[in-house]
Design an enzyme around this catalytic site. Structure first.
Site, PDB file in Angstrom:
ATOM      1  N   ASP A 232       0.887  -1.165   0.000  1.00  0.00           N
ATOM      2  CA  ASP A 232       0.000   0.000   0.000  1.00  0.00           C
ATOM      3  C   ASP A 232       0.923   1.212   0.000  1.00  0.00           C
ATOM      4  O   ASP A 232       1.636   1.457   0.968  1.00  0.00           O
ATOM      5  CB  ASP A 232      -0.863  -0.056   1.262  1.00  0.00           C
ATOM      6  CG  ASP A 232      -1.760   1.159   1.429  1.00  0.00           C
ATOM      7  OD1 ASP A 232      -1.515   2.190   0.782  1.00  0.00           O
ATOM      8  OD2 ASP A 232      -2.702   1.072   2.239  1.00  0.00           O
TER       9      ASP A 232
ATOM     10  N   TYR B 150       0.766   0.348  14.956  1.00  0.00           N
ATOM     11  CA  TYR B 150      -0.185   0.183  13.867  1.00  0.00           C
ATOM     12  C   TYR B 150       0.184   1.042  12.671  1.00  0.00           C
ATOM     13  O   TYR B 150       0.387   2.237  12.786  1.00  0.00           O
ATOM     14  CB  TYR B 150      -1.602   0.551  14.311  1.00  0.00           C
ATOM     15  CG  TYR B 150      -2.595   0.435  13.167  1.00  0.00           C
ATOM     16  CD1 TYR B 150      -2.921  -0.817  12.662  1.00  0.00           C
ATOM     17  CD2 TYR B 150      -3.163   1.554  12.588  1.00  0.00           C
ATOM     18  CE1 TYR B 150      -3.798  -0.947  11.608  1.00  0.00           C
ATOM     19  CE2 TYR B 150      -4.040   1.442  11.533  1.00  0.00           C
ATOM     20  CZ  TYR B 150      -4.365   0.186  11.042  1.00  0.00           C
ATOM     21  OH  TYR B 150      -5.224   0.062   9.994  1.00  0.00           O
TER      22      TYR B 150
ATOM     23  N   LYS C  24      -3.242  -2.755   7.984  1.00  0.00           N
ATOM     24  CA  LYS C  24      -3.312  -4.209   8.110  1.00  0.00           C
ATOM     25  C   LYS C  24      -2.331  -4.832   7.135  1.00  0.00           C
ATOM     26  O   LYS C  24      -1.862  -4.184   6.204  1.00  0.00           O
ATOM     27  CB  LYS C  24      -4.730  -4.672   7.828  1.00  0.00           C
ATOM     28  CG  LYS C  24      -5.537  -4.893   9.094  1.00  0.00           C
ATOM     29  CD  LYS C  24      -5.080  -6.122   9.860  1.00  0.00           C
ATOM     30  CE  LYS C  24      -5.748  -6.136  11.218  1.00  0.00           C
ATOM     31  NZ  LYS C  24      -5.058  -7.022  12.159  1.00  0.00           N
TER      32      LYS C  24
END
Ligand code: 13P
Ligand code: 13P
Ligand code: MG
Ligand code: MG
Length: 379
Positions: free
Chosen positions: A12, A228, A231
């Site tokens: 990503d 984080y 995902k």
């Protein structure tokens, strides 16, 4: 033709309108880098696509798994795409490129990798799976069904070449250790592990004669980065037919939109919805988690295809069920089990909330002796 390697490497690098969809200009930038490499003979063939906000590079070459040259090429393609993302002001530009420095292998730097080196069969049908808003363990349930469940895969019973079963290499992503277990002999041990998909991830599946049948990306970005980021939207490569599960047997488990971890802020359980390419984008509550399946024939390393395998009314009911499950789960709002458990919450204010309230907790009774300290720290 010697051995060929299929490398699916994804990242990503930023997307259009939040974490919704990859921008075509970023994919074009990645394609240009790969086209040049193809013209120089570095790779045999390639295809660039996306699912949601993740760009997918599907490449074939003769350089084996973990080739610094191929990983370097993927890194270069992602960097070119990320530069376009930055120019366009796309959201979270450069999201998965955790490091500026490339040191021979993209593993551990952010991108997800599934690679298999194979001896091409005379006809080599292959399916690549690409998912967004979920994690590598999302493949545990479907791959178990494909390679170990005769209620899914008729060939396990009917085809003498598959009757001996398969070997599952299972990775403990917390410890970085793997164990290889046999199906059907050790089915219950396999299930005991892979039923915890956040920790135990099916990495590779072999036929008992050693033939490599499936491989899954297992990178867990947040474990790498220590916080984080996004995902670890996973990919998988599965070979089919001629002594392996048929294409239809490989697709069959996805008629059940099972619950996976991911979705909004990487912190919610939701159904995995199988979709065609035109629906490979994440909208509702940044989801629901989606998966596409591309069908290929690989011939002398050439990628013939793709067939958009979930773009079929045969999966309409699975999609409808996924919508119903999405409605049902969403109504739990911030409650578990829609929200992930505390040990898996990746985008969380819980530690700060607990710290802020620490002084306001008053002792009202003795803590039960059996409760472990570590466990009671989690809310
Ligand atoms: P931001 O704080 O970057 O908006 O993150 C929210 C998000 O998109 C995670 O899903
Ligand atoms: P990605 O992991 O697909 O970037 O999604 C991030 C997110 O937080 C979506 O809500
Ligand atoms: Mg994103
Ligand atoms: Mg994503």
């Amino acid at each position: 033709m010697g051995k060929i390697t299929i490398s699916v490497i994804k990242a990503d690098i930023g997307s259009l309108a939040g974490h919704h969809i990859a921008h075509p200009d970023t994919m074009a930038a990645a394609s240009r880098v790969l086209a040049e490499a193809k013209s120089k003979g570095v790779i045999i063939d390639f295809y660039v696509t996306h699912v949601g906000d993740d760009i997918q590079l599907i490449m074939t070459h003769g350089k084996g798994e973990n080739s610094p040259e191929i990983h370097g090429l993927a890194w270069e393609a992602f960097k070119a795409a990320a530069n376009v993302a930055r120019d366009l002001g796309l959201y979270a530009a450069g999201q998965d490129l955790l490091s500026e420095a490339f040191s021979g292998n993209v593993r551990g730097l952010g991108p997800g990798v599934a690679e298999m080196e194979i001896e091409e069969r005379p006809s080599e049908p292959i399916i690549t799976f690409h998912a967004d808003k979920t994690e590598p363990g999302a493949f545990n349930l479907p791959l178990y069904k494909v390679f170990a469940d005769p209620f899914n895969t008729a060939g396990l019973v009917i085809d003498p070449r598959m009757h001996d079963g398969f070997r599952f290499q299972i990775l403990d992503v917390y410890e970085g250790k793997a164990v290889t277990l046999n199906a059907p002999e050790e089915l219950y041990d396999i299930l005991a592990l892979i039923g915890t998909p956040a920790r135990y991830v099916i990495k590779r599946i072999y036929r008992k004669d050693g033939l490599l049948a499936a491989v899954v990306s297992s990178e867990r970005l947040n474990l790498i980065a220590g916080k984080y980021i996004g995902k670890d939207d996973p990919v998988a490569i599965v070979r089919a037919q001629h002594g392996l599960p048929a294409v239809g047997e490989v697709l069959e488990p996805f008629s059940f939109p099972h619950l996976v971890a991911g979705w909004m802020r990487g912190s919610h359980h939701g159904p995995l919805m199988p979709v065609g390419m035109k629906d490979a984008k994440c909208t509702r509550f940044d989801g629901p988690p989606r998966i596409i399946a591309l069908g290929w024939q690989v011939k002398n390393g050439r990628l013939v295809g793709p067939a958009d395998l979930f773009a079929d009314p045969a999966f309409d009911e699975a999609r409808r069920l996924a919508q119903q499950i999405a409605d049902y789960m969403r109504r739990h709002g911030p409650f578990m089990p829609h929200r992930l458990g505390p040990e898996e919450m990746e985008y969380t204010t819980l530690p700060q909330v607990l710290e802020r309230l620490a002084d306001r907790f008053e002792k009202v009774e003795e803590a039960p002796k059996g409760v472990h300290k570590e466990r009671s720290k989690m809310l």
